[in-house]
Design a protein around this motif. Structure first.
Motif, PDB file in Angstrom:
ATOM      1  N   ASN A  10       0.734  -1.180  -0.347  1.00 24.34           N
ATOM      2  CA  ASN A  10       0.300   0.285  -0.266  1.00 24.34           C
ATOM      3  C   ASN A  10       0.887   1.435   0.302  1.00 24.34           C
ATOM      4  OD1 ASN A  10      -2.297  -1.375   0.241  1.00 24.34           O
ATOM      5  ND2 ASN A  10      -2.262  -1.423   2.398  1.00 24.34           N
ATOM      6  N   GLY A  11       2.008   1.298  -0.166  1.00 19.24           N
ATOM      7  CA  GLY A  11       3.027   2.418   0.035  1.00 19.24           C
ATOM      8  C   GLY A  11       2.989   3.153   1.054  1.00 19.24           C
ATOM      9  N   GLU A  12       3.014   2.075   2.454  1.00 15.40           N
ATOM     10  CA  GLU A  12       2.985   3.023   3.798  1.00 15.40           C
ATOM     11  C   GLU A  12       4.303   3.379   4.131  1.00 15.40           C
ATOM     12  OE1 GLU A  12       0.387   0.796   6.295  1.00 15.40           O
ATOM     13  OE2 GLU A  12      -1.332   1.065   4.781  1.00 15.40           O
ATOM     14  N   LEU A  13       5.786   2.421   2.927  1.00 14.08           N
ATOM     15  CA  LEU A  13       6.585   2.609   3.570  1.00 14.08           C
ATOM     16  C   LEU A  13       7.373   4.234   3.023  1.00 14.08           C
ATOM     17  CD1 LEU A  13       8.143  -1.125   3.868  1.00 14.08           C
ATOM     18  CD2 LEU A  13       7.035   0.672   5.996  1.00 14.08           C
ATOM     19  N   ILE A  14       7.979   5.061   3.760  1.00 17.62           N
ATOM     20  CA  ILE A  14       8.699   6.066   3.134  1.00 17.62           C
ATOM     21  C   ILE A  14      10.069   6.270   4.015  1.00 17.62           C
ATOM     22  CG2 ILE A  14       5.725   7.376   3.543  1.00 17.62           C
ATOM     23  CD1 ILE A  14       7.450   8.690   5.980  1.00 17.62           C
ATOM     24  N   ASN A  15      10.849   7.366   3.043  1.00 17.55           N
ATOM     25  CA  ASN A  15      12.252   7.306   3.806  1.00 17.55           C
ATOM     26  C   ASN A  15      12.390   8.773   3.744  1.00 17.55           C
ATOM     27  OD1 ASN A  15      13.043   5.273   1.668  1.00 17.55           O
ATOM     28  ND2 ASN A  15      14.138   6.250   0.270  1.00 17.55           N
ATOM     29  N   TYR A  16      13.367   8.342   4.744  1.00 14.39           N
ATOM     30  CA  TYR A  16      13.663   9.779   5.707  1.00 14.39           C
ATOM     31  C   TYR A  16      15.622   9.758   5.151  1.00 14.39           C
ATOM     32  CZ  TYR A  16       9.501  10.935   9.162  1.00 14.39           C
ATOM     33  OH  TYR A  16       8.959  11.278   9.553  1.00 14.39           O
ATOM     34  N   TYR A  17      15.960  10.393   5.345  1.00 13.49           N
ATOM     35  CA  TYR A  17      17.224  11.033   4.537  1.00 13.49           C
ATOM     36  C   TYR A  17      17.679  11.561   5.939  1.00 13.49           C
ATOM     37  CZ  TYR A  17      15.076   9.612   0.589  1.00 13.49           C
ATOM     38  OH  TYR A  17      14.280   8.654  -0.198  1.00 13.49           O
ATOM     39  N   SER A  36      24.576  12.451  -3.624  1.00 13.77           N
ATOM     40  CA  SER A  36      24.702  11.224  -3.236  1.00 13.77           C
ATOM     41  C   SER A  36      23.621  10.402  -2.564  1.00 13.77           C
ATOM     42  CB  SER A  36      26.668  10.703  -3.417  1.00 13.77           C
ATOM     43  OG  SER A  36      26.893  10.513  -1.225  1.00 13.77           O
ATOM     44  N   VAL A  37      23.118   8.961  -2.323  1.00 13.11           N
ATOM     45  CA  VAL A  37      21.759   8.612  -1.674  1.00 13.11           C
ATOM     46  C   VAL A  37      22.650   6.789  -1.502  1.00 13.11           C
ATOM     47  CG1 VAL A  37      20.639   8.495  -3.863  1.00 13.11           C
ATOM     48  CG2 VAL A  37      20.007   8.322  -1.499  1.00 13.11           C
ATOM     49  N   ALA A  38      22.760   7.387  -0.575  1.00 12.53           N
ATOM     50  CA  ALA A  38      23.416   5.579   0.456  1.00 12.53           C
ATOM     51  C   ALA A  38      22.053   4.850   0.427  1.00 12.53           C
ATOM     52  CB  ALA A  38      24.073   5.762   1.844  1.00 12.53           C
ATOM     53  N   GLY A  79      26.148  14.571   0.938  1.00 15.08           N
ATOM     54  CA  GLY A  79      24.948  13.190  -0.176  1.00 15.08           C
ATOM     55  C   GLY A  79      24.334  13.118   1.791  1.00 15.08           C
ATOM     56  N   VAL A  80      23.617  11.506   1.563  1.00 21.35           N
ATOM     57  CA  VAL A  80      22.293  11.222   2.286  1.00 21.35           C
ATOM     58  C   VAL A  80      22.633   9.748   2.572  1.00 21.35           C
ATOM     59  CG1 VAL A  80      20.885  13.792   2.078  1.00 21.35           C
ATOM     60  CG2 VAL A  80      20.553  11.396   0.839  1.00 21.35           C
ATOM     61  N   GLU A  81      22.163   9.514   3.732  1.00 21.40           N
ATOM     62  CA  GLU A  81      21.537   7.867   3.504  1.00 21.40           C
ATOM     63  C   GLU A  81      20.299   7.925   3.831  1.00 21.40           C
ATOM     64  OE1 GLU A  81      21.917   4.186   6.260  1.00 21.40           O
ATOM     65  OE2 GLU A  81      23.363   5.699   7.059  1.00 21.40           O
ATOM     66  N   ALA A  82      19.805   7.334   2.988  1.00 18.85           N
ATOM     67  CA  ALA A  82      18.634   6.946   3.052  1.00 18.85           C
ATOM     68  C   ALA A  82      17.961   5.368   3.963  1.00 18.85           C
ATOM     69  CB  ALA A  82      17.520   6.037   1.779  1.00 18.85           C
ATOM     70  N   LEU A  83      16.676   5.917   5.268  1.00 24.17           N
ATOM     71  CA  LEU A  83      16.534   4.908   6.159  1.00 24.17           C
ATOM     72  C   LEU A  83      15.229   4.941   5.956  1.00 24.17           C
ATOM     73  CD1 LEU A  83      19.091   6.710   8.780  1.00 24.17           C
ATOM     74  CD2 LEU A  83      19.217   4.526   7.990  1.00 24.17           C
ATOM     75  N   VAL A  84      14.464   3.919   6.549  1.00 30.75           N
ATOM     76  CA  VAL A  84      13.158   3.006   5.685  1.00 30.75           C
ATOM     77  C   VAL A  84      12.276   3.663   7.523  1.00 30.75           C
ATOM     78  CG1 VAL A  84      13.185   1.648   6.397  1.00 30.75           C
ATOM     79  CG2 VAL A  84      11.122   2.148   4.745  1.00 30.75           C
ATOM     80  N   ARG A  85      10.947   4.535   6.955  1.00 34.51           N
ATOM     81  CA  ARG A  85      10.019   4.144   8.643  1.00 34.51           C
ATOM     82  C   ARG A  85       8.917   4.071   7.469  1.00 34.51           C
ATOM     83  NH1 ARG A  85      14.821   5.354   9.951  1.00 34.51           N
ATOM     84  NH2 ARG A  85      14.893   7.079  11.221  1.00 34.51           N
TER      85      ARG A  85
END
Length: 397
Positions: free
Chosen positions: A148-155, A224-226, A168-174
């Motif tokens: 349902n697309g409820e997982l979002i990225n924080y950076y 950049s994105v990790a 750059g940033v690191e992507a962290l799931v919420r």
């Protein structure tokens, strides 16, 4: 404040009792053995602070720590020793692993300044309460969240130690749960890993990261994105092709993508992992060995796998300026990265002292941690970068 001091040296007991009295703490109980201390803790009211020498005849400090954990001691614990600093640090780590509240680990002789800091820290309301029982979500709920697309990225931003620019940033799931609000990954990642959902989850995080990075680039933010990848990704031979197709569909430059692999994950299916990781590098994707120093066969992996970034674990970065062992490991790791021609990233920069220490080393490429910024939603990043441009000018010693 109820205080108990445990030491087999009568002179040390008298000295600490006098020092504490001078700091406004006249109610101090003393014991010359750990056995006597345990009896006192069982018979009397709860002690708020226990000072304990780790080297004692009979029951030593390590055994006492075990007993305090068993009795679920809720007060603060201060470890003391005239022994080697590394032994003291190890006992501190052990006590923290037992979930005891360690207020400090002090080398003898102990000064009034150190004691005042301990007392102020115990009295401070800023101490974090224990987190309430975490709700662990079912496999059905996690599967539904992915679908349902409820997982979002924080950076979380990453900053060049040379230029102080955000690079750059690191992507962290919420999980933006419809009823429970923002849910952190420790409440659902293990469920995904144990039930075959982690590959779908990782691919969703990856796609969102590529989209956000492309949008930032359109706004003149080339970052950049990790993205962290799991063992499930390293056994799917089509994973490199999936990334290439996603990048082509989004018109994304793969040179901006960093895939972070925790070194302990590489111990399984090494040939398949080597196949996949090598193909990813051939596609101009940066490979980062994450949490460096915490897994197994690290040097072998650096020799055999084409990593081009080394990310030092936060446990060796935070407070490294005050911990000789962490300092040595951090410096050796950064030097190793330099000698291998790899970019180095230090995570766990939690305060100004960490930042200044890392700056003085002059051999770290990139820093990441709460001192710089906490993870944030994608839409918040551009405004935060503007704030950082002002703040970074003051970060000189």
């Amino acid at each position: 404040m109820n205080i108990l001091v445990i030491d087999d040296d009568a002179f040390v007991l008298k000295l600490l009792k006098l020092q504490l009295a001078n700091l406004g703490q006249p109610e101090v109980m003393t014991c010359e053995s750990a056995n006597d201390a345990l009896e006192a803790l069982a018979d009397r009211q709860q002690m708020e602070i226990v000072f304990c020498d780790i080297q004692m005849p009979g029951m030593d400090g390590v055994e006492l720590v075990r007993h305090l954990a068993h009795m679920e001691f809720q007060g603060g614990l201060v470890l003391m020793s005239g022994e080697d600093e590394r032994i003291l640090s190890t006992v501190q780590y052990l006590a923290q692993a037992h979930r005891l509240k360690v207020l400090g680990a002090l080398q003898k002789p102990i000064t009034p300044v150190q004691l005042r800091g301990i007392l102020q820290g115990q009295a401070s309301p800023a101490a974090k309460p224990r987190r309430a029982d975490r709700k662990i979500y079912s496999v059905e709920a996690v599967a539904s969240a992915i679908e349902n697309g409820e997982l979002i990225n924080y950076y979380q931003p990453k900053v060049s130690m040379c230029s102080r620019e955000v690079v750059g940033v690191e992507a962290l799931v919420r999980w933006q749960h419809p009823y429970d609000g923002l849910v952190f990954p420790d409440q659902f990642i293990s469920t995904a890993e144990q039930n075959g959902l982690i590959d779908d989850l990782t691919r969703l995080v990856l796609l969102n990261a590529l989209r956000h990075c492309r949008d930032w680039q359109a706004s003149q933010l080339r970052l950049s994105v990790a993205v962290n990848i799991s063992m499930s990704n390293l056994v799917s031979l089509d994973f490199p092709d999936f990334i290439v197709k996603a990048a082509q569909d989004l018109d994304f430059d793969l040179s901006l993508l960093i895939l972070e692999v925790t070194e302990s994950q590489l111990m399984q299916n090494p040939l398949t992992a080597l196949d996949i990781l090598t193909r990813l590098r051939l596609k101009n994707i940066t490979l980062s060995i994450d949490d460096f120093g915490t897994g197994h066969s690290t040097l072998t992996q650096l020799r055999d796998i084409p990593f081009n970034e080394l990310k030092v674990d936060s446990g060796f970065v935070h407070d490294a300026g005050d911990n000789a062992s962490c300092r040595a490991i951090l410096e050796a790791s950064l030097d190793l990265a330099r000698r291998l021609g790899m970019k180095s990233v230090a995570e766990g920069v939690e305060n100004l002292a960490d930042w200044h220490f890392l700056s003085r080393l002059a051999c770290c490429d990139v820093a990441q941690g709460y001192f710089i910024a906490k993870p944030m939603p994608a839409q918040t990043l551009p405004s935060w970068i503007q704030e950082w441009q002002v703040r970074r000018t003051g970060l000189t010693e």
